[in-house]
Design a protein around this motif. Structure first.
Motif, PDB file in Angstrom:
ATOM      1  N   PRO A 305       0.838  -1.207   0.000  1.00 63.21           N
ATOM      2  CA  PRO A 305       0.000   0.000   0.000  1.00 63.21           C
ATOM      3  C   PRO A 305       0.873   1.257   0.000  1.00 63.21           C
ATOM      4  CG  PRO A 305      -0.629  -1.520   1.777  1.00 63.21           C
ATOM      5  CD  PRO A 305       0.684  -1.985   1.233  1.00 63.21           C
ATOM      6  N   GLU A 306       0.480   2.233  -0.787  1.00 62.26           N
ATOM      7  CA  GLU A 306       1.261   3.459  -0.928  1.00 62.26           C
ATOM      8  C   GLU A 306       1.472   4.150   0.425  1.00 62.26           C
ATOM      9  OE1 GLU A 306      -0.274   5.830  -4.127  1.00 62.26           O
ATOM     10  OE2 GLU A 306       0.781   7.610  -3.392  1.00 62.26           O
ATOM     11  N   LYS A 311       5.241   5.853   4.652  1.00 56.59           N
ATOM     12  CA  LYS A 311       5.639   5.891   6.061  1.00 56.59           C
ATOM     13  C   LYS A 311       7.062   5.325   6.202  1.00 56.59           C
ATOM     14  CE  LYS A 311       4.526   4.655  10.736  1.00 56.59           C
ATOM     15  NZ  LYS A 311       3.810   3.800  11.660  1.00 56.59           N
ATOM     16  N   ALA A 312       7.329   4.229   5.511  1.00 54.89           N
ATOM     17  CA  ALA A 312       8.665   3.625   5.554  1.00 54.89           C
ATOM     18  C   ALA A 312       9.707   4.601   5.026  1.00 54.89           C
ATOM     19  CB  ALA A 312       8.684   2.333   4.743  1.00 54.89           C
ATOM     20  N   LYS A 313       9.375   5.258   3.935  1.00 55.27           N
ATOM     21  CA  LYS A 313      10.307   6.207   3.317  1.00 55.27           C
ATOM     22  C   LYS A 313      10.655   7.341   4.279  1.00 55.27           C
ATOM     23  CE  LYS A 313      11.090   8.908  -0.841  1.00 55.27           C
ATOM     24  NZ  LYS A 313      10.463   9.715  -1.884  1.00 55.27           N
ATOM     25  N   GLU A 314       9.629   7.825   4.983  1.00 56.74           N
ATOM     26  CA  GLU A 314       9.866   8.912   5.951  1.00 56.74           C
ATOM     27  C   GLU A 314      10.872   8.512   7.022  1.00 56.74           C
ATOM     28  OE1 GLU A 314       5.995   9.955   7.439  1.00 56.74           O
ATOM     29  OE2 GLU A 314       5.393  10.581   5.413  1.00 56.74           O
ATOM     30  N   LEU A 445      -7.244  -3.323  -5.734  1.00 57.37           N
ATOM     31  CA  LEU A 445      -5.965  -2.876  -5.164  1.00 57.37           C
ATOM     32  C   LEU A 445      -5.765  -1.376  -5.337  1.00 57.37           C
ATOM     33  CD1 LEU A 445      -3.544  -5.791  -6.058  1.00 57.37           C
ATOM     34  CD2 LEU A 445      -4.844  -5.392  -3.981  1.00 57.37           C
ATOM     35  N   LEU A 446      -6.189  -0.849  -6.472  1.00 54.47           N
ATOM     36  CA  LEU A 446      -6.079   0.603  -6.681  1.00 54.47           C
ATOM     37  C   LEU A 446      -6.972   1.344  -5.688  1.00 54.47           C
ATOM     38  CD1 LEU A 446      -6.015   1.095 -10.570  1.00 54.47           C
ATOM     39  CD2 LEU A 446      -4.128   0.747  -8.966  1.00 54.47           C
ATOM     40  N   LEU A 447      -8.138   0.783  -5.475  1.00 57.70           N
ATOM     41  CA  LEU A 447      -9.081   1.397  -4.553  1.00 57.70           C
ATOM     42  C   LEU A 447      -8.534   1.343  -3.118  1.00 57.70           C
ATOM     43  CD1 LEU A 447     -11.807   2.656  -3.974  1.00 57.70           C
ATOM     44  CD2 LEU A 447     -12.853   0.379  -4.081  1.00 57.70           C
ATOM     45  N   ILE A 451      -7.676   4.460  -0.496  1.00 63.20           N
ATOM     46  CA  ILE A 451      -8.184   4.569   0.877  1.00 63.20           C
ATOM     47  C   ILE A 451      -7.031   4.635   1.881  1.00 63.20           C
ATOM     48  CG2 ILE A 451      -9.624   3.463   2.659  1.00 63.20           C
ATOM     49  CD1 ILE A 451     -11.267   2.206   0.350  1.00 63.20           C
ATOM     50  N   SER A 452      -5.943   3.880   1.582  1.00 63.49           N
ATOM     51  CA  SER A 452      -4.798   3.823   2.509  1.00 63.49           C
ATOM     52  C   SER A 452      -4.113   5.176   2.659  1.00 63.49           C
ATOM     53  CB  SER A 452      -3.773   2.786   2.052  1.00 63.49           C
ATOM     54  OG  SER A 452      -2.940   3.317   1.034  1.00 63.49           O
ATOM     55  N   LEU A 453      -4.378   6.082   1.704  1.00 69.86           N
ATOM     56  CA  LEU A 453      -3.736   7.395   1.780  1.00 69.86           C
ATOM     57  C   LEU A 453      -4.366   8.296   2.854  1.00 69.86           C
ATOM     58  CD1 LEU A 453      -3.256   8.108  -2.027  1.00 69.86           C
ATOM     59  CD2 LEU A 453      -1.531   7.380  -0.369  1.00 69.86           C
ATOM     60  N   HIS A 454      -5.557   7.944   3.336  1.00 74.59           N
ATOM     61  CA  HIS A 454      -6.197   8.750   4.372  1.00 74.59           C
ATOM     62  C   HIS A 454      -5.399   8.621   5.670  1.00 74.59           C
ATOM     63  CE1 HIS A 454      -9.021  10.375   7.227  1.00 74.59           C
ATOM     64  NE2 HIS A 454      -9.725  10.852   6.215  1.00 74.59           N
ATOM     65  N   PRO A 455      -5.025   9.748   6.274  1.00 77.35           N
ATOM     66  CA  PRO A 455      -4.123   9.697   7.442  1.00 77.35           C
ATOM     67  C   PRO A 455      -4.664   8.919   8.630  1.00 77.35           C
ATOM     68  CG  PRO A 455      -4.964  11.943   7.064  1.00 77.35           C
ATOM     69  CD  PRO A 455      -5.343  11.140   5.866  1.00 77.35           C
ATOM     70  N   LYS A 456      -5.976   8.732   8.713  1.00 78.80           N
ATOM     71  CA  LYS A 456      -6.522   8.013   9.870  1.00 78.80           C
ATOM     72  C   LYS A 456      -6.685   6.515   9.599  1.00 78.80           C
ATOM     73  CE  LYS A 456      -8.977  12.003  11.813  1.00 78.80           C
ATOM     74  NZ  LYS A 456     -10.312  12.580  12.013  1.00 78.80           N
TER      75      LYS A 456
END
Lengths: 536, 536
Positions: A305-306, A311-314, A445-447, A451-456
């Motif tokens: 998930p993006e 988060k890993a990149k950060e 998977l795209l969907l 959704i995974s991009l939402h911070p909560k």
């Protein structure tokens, strides 16, 4: 005037030989319990071969292993195939009934069992193959007291002299067998020859050296793919060939794993996304910022998930995705930089490296229409079909499923994807997970990614449920990071739809909030269970 | 219920396919004459296959090539084997009589000839194989006017559509054939299958990534091994698999080569020591200090003299040695850092990297007693015998020589060496060049190395001459850098003997000063000629 030309066989002993000669003092570390050098490990493997042979193990005999990721398991990856016998990596996450079923199907004649699994096997003793011998062991080398134990693993090593592989070991001999996790239907057996494993090892080693991983013989691996799972993606073999230090974590304990990573100076790992998520969200994680900064990770088994990748990149982690199946040994693609991507800006490179990746050396990939088999243009969605020198020849004892696996001379992955302008795959769905709504596919998977991009949102999975009007409609399962309501999420997705990132009609009809995701035996999200939950 | 399982073949097209898919815009450059991308090169190769097929080339047909290191030659490395026909890399440094002899022995049915060699072939037309077709070309694409020309190379490419390899191309099919340089006796034919070349390519690619070369897909190769010589050490194949830019120099002109290295940003080359010597002593060399600083070099074909290696190092060149034979595809060892050497101090590492090197992945090496075949201890001198997946199966049409080549199931190199404590080979002599004096061997390479350390010595070669008392005694041939006398050299060697670096009785009885070394057709020092000179 006959020549004694030596027909070189691509057998697993050649990997051990190359590794122990070129990197004799490189280490293999099992927790803080035991350390080997490649040289002492090679000696130990050859003693184990000798011990197994004396016990009666013959060419072609299946030997099952039931263990965590230990030095014992690492031995068996080499010793069993080098003896001409077949390593069956038993899926310990299966329910007992399924474990027994696979042991019977593979016709295991021997079983190597860690002490804590002995009670489990005792329970099933009367339904196991007739005459099967059980070899047991414990970490502290004390003998396991059990009526089913025929031999002690450590004694097999310690009371025998090393032997070499037999001249009749051939590269097309069966080396390994295991069962696909079977999130749908019965587990299917796949097997691999020595040759396939050697060629897989060469190619995976080569591609690891490419950017952005840039792996060298000075990297230190701690692989977080259970060793019963698809050759733990090839790394126990890659390690010896590439000359890297290898750290074995035993049963996964994320606090201990973080400590090991620090102490042994780990620089590289591979795992499914769930494990990365569990490590990064572990309460001790903030103490290991310095470890993450040097860490490189390949994610496979499920789509990355993006949100998790970012988060890993950060944290300074270099993360790429990879792709493969149990049927394919497994590696087919990874997110290395090809010559089209290497010159792009950082943001674009990042999006490619966390995509499903580009074919590794010797792999050939086509995207085809699942019904006609015709090749699709770049950018169009179709089924991924592949050729490579390391794909399973068949589903063991299942000619019918084999036939559809190999339809038209290409291995059918059952995954739907498109290939982008740079030559990177983007999986949009497992064929069996696909949601067809109003005659069109919703790429789950795209969907999920959106959704995974939402911070909560911490974790997300989308499945289809039957719908009278549309055929199917999507339902999203959410593990929240902090309290969140449906309306907030719906608005977030509407905004993404307005930006053209998703289609408006993809937005799920229903959002279900749960505390944790149901997982399969290989730590992937179990969509079968979610579908059942959604129907209720 | 039969399966359409695809039995993947390790054929050369798979290298081209991997390269052109992963590195489509990587370049192949021929002087300032033509440039290709991997993608356009792949297309061009497939057109050439089509053209050759229309001309009548069939599976198994031998196709000879007579050319410098050009883009045309590069095409033939792929197109000829991919068509199922056999690439015969004709040694253009042979006298015409020997060229014809090898063409007849290989039974070439086609010959691809660069314009400047056409007069040579015209001269021999009446003794060439009956019905042989000659394909000619010139750099500027003008058609060559000659009665022997049946087709134009460029027309074969430009007037045909690309074709794919045939389904009946198999990995054990013969891909290449050529003749060993034959400094002693008749040239011997060796041949290699597709599989051997693919496996060689994988292993050479892997080892190139190791320190101190650390090659990546961003390196730029300019290989200075003539393309008729042992697959130009594998680099035309390695380049595609590893994704590196490849620069072709045509006929060697060292002034032009230095210019090309600068302009095309070359970072890596391979060559025999003579060529490195010629480049470093070229009058233009001082202008290219910035090019040498980024240059990495593998030296093979002959031992790398310590003096030359040190001169290269002073210029900032990273230089390692490699070792192999025509019979072995060729690479067996290179001077990469294994795990024992990587931690040594710089000086010690340097001495290992310029030694004969350590086995590359999948190569197995033993040092044996040449008469009994028994393995020698570490540190003891014996014959190098090898196993690897890419060794020639036979001397073509010569079962007798094949038998001694493969005696006991190991390929006999005929080279005398010892393996040091770190696992690196040190060749002390070709078996046939060995000097036996008073019943003991004088290792001529060690002696040459010692002499090369004298600051006034530019090149040196030592041969044995018959001696009534000792059997044989050494004679040294010297190309001086500046005037030097015998006494000076003798004193220098006496000092080395007192320091324990050589034996006193190795010091040559006679020093002969010459202006340049006689060279073989592959630019190695021709010791046969020197021995004749010494006897006079």
């Amino acid at each position: 005037m006959s020549s004694e030309y030596y027909e070189y066989q691509l057998t697993i002993d050649k990997i051990l030989d190359s590794g122990s000669r070129s990197f004799p003092n490189r280490e293999i570390v099992y927790r803080d319990i035991r350390r080997y050098t490649f040289s002492s490990f090679s000696d130990s493997v050859k003693r184990l071969m000798s011990g197994l042979k004396k016990l009666g193990v013959k060419k072609g005999d299946r030997v099952g292993v039931i263990d965590w990721d230990t030095d014992v398991y690492f031995h068996t990856y080499y010793a069993i195939p080098m003896l001409g016998s077949v390593l069956h990596t038993v899926n310990i996450r299966y329910p007992l009934e399924l474990i027994v079923k696979t042991i019977l199907h593979a016709e295991d004649k021997y079983l190597i069992v860690r002490d804590e699994f002995v009670p489990l096997i005792e329970k099933a003793a009367n339904i196991m193959p007739v005459g099967m011998k059980v070899i047991t062991y414990s970490d502290n080398k004390e003998k396991v007291k059990s009526p089913i134990s025929s031999a002690d693993f450590w004694e097999l090593i310690e009371s025998n002299e090393p032997i070499e592989v037999s001249e009749d070991l051939k590269e097309n001999d069966m080396a390994t067998i295991f069962y696909t996790s079977g999130t749908t239907g019965e587990p299917k057996g796949v097997w691999f020859s020595h040759r396939k494993i050697v060629l897989h090892t060469l190619s995976v080693s080569l591609v690891g050296a490419r950017a952005p991983l840039n792996l060298t013989s000075n990297d230190v691996y701690l692989i977080l793919v259970p060793m019963f799972h698809v050759h733990a993606w090839g790394y126990p073999y890659v390690a010896l060939l590439s000359g890297v230090k290898y750290v074995l974590p035993g049963k996964y304990d994320y606090g201990l794993i973080l400590k090991l990573m620090d102490k042994e100076k780990v620089t590289y790992s591979a795992m499914v996304p769930t494990i990365l998520y569990l490590i990064l969200s572990h309460p001790d994680a903030p103490k290991y910022a310095h470890v993450f900064k040097r860490w490189k990770v390949t994610i496979g088994g499920s789509a990355l998930p993006e949100g998790l990748a970012k988060k890993a990149k950060e944290l300074g982690i270099t993360v790429i995705a990879g792709y493969g199946l149990s049927e394919t040994c497994p590696v087919l693609t990874t997110g290395y930089y090809n010559s089209l991507v290497e010159g792009l800006d950082e943001e674009k490179k990042f999006m490619e490296q966390i995509s499903t990746g580009a074919p590794i050396p010797l792999v050939q990939i086509k995207i085809v229409d699942p019904s006609t088999g015709e090749e699709k243009e770049r950018g169009k969605i179709g089924e991924i079909v592949v050729r490579a020198p390391w794909l399973t020849q068949e589903y063991y004892k299942d000619p019918e499923k084999t036939k559809s696996l190999w339809k038209g001379g290409w291995l059918h992955t059952g995954d739907l994807a498109y290939m982008d302008e740079y030559g990177y795959l983007h999986i949009v769905d497992r064929e069996k997970d696909a949601i067809k709504s109003g005659g069109e596919f919703i790429p789950s998977l795209l969907l999920e990614n959106a959704i995974s991009l939402h911070p909560k949102v911490s974790q997300v999975a989308v499945v289809g449920i039957k719908d009278e009007k549309w055929g199917e409609r999507p339902v999203a399962f959410i593990v929240p990071k902090e309290p969140i309501n449906e309306e907030e999420l719906r608005q977030f997705l509407l905004n993404l739809a307005n930006e053209g990132k998703i289609q408006k009609w993809w937005i799920p009809d229903k959002f279900i909030f749960i505390n944790s995701m149901p997982l399969t035996s290989t730590n992937k999200i179990d969509k079968k269970v979610l579908r059942e939950m959604a129907q209720k």
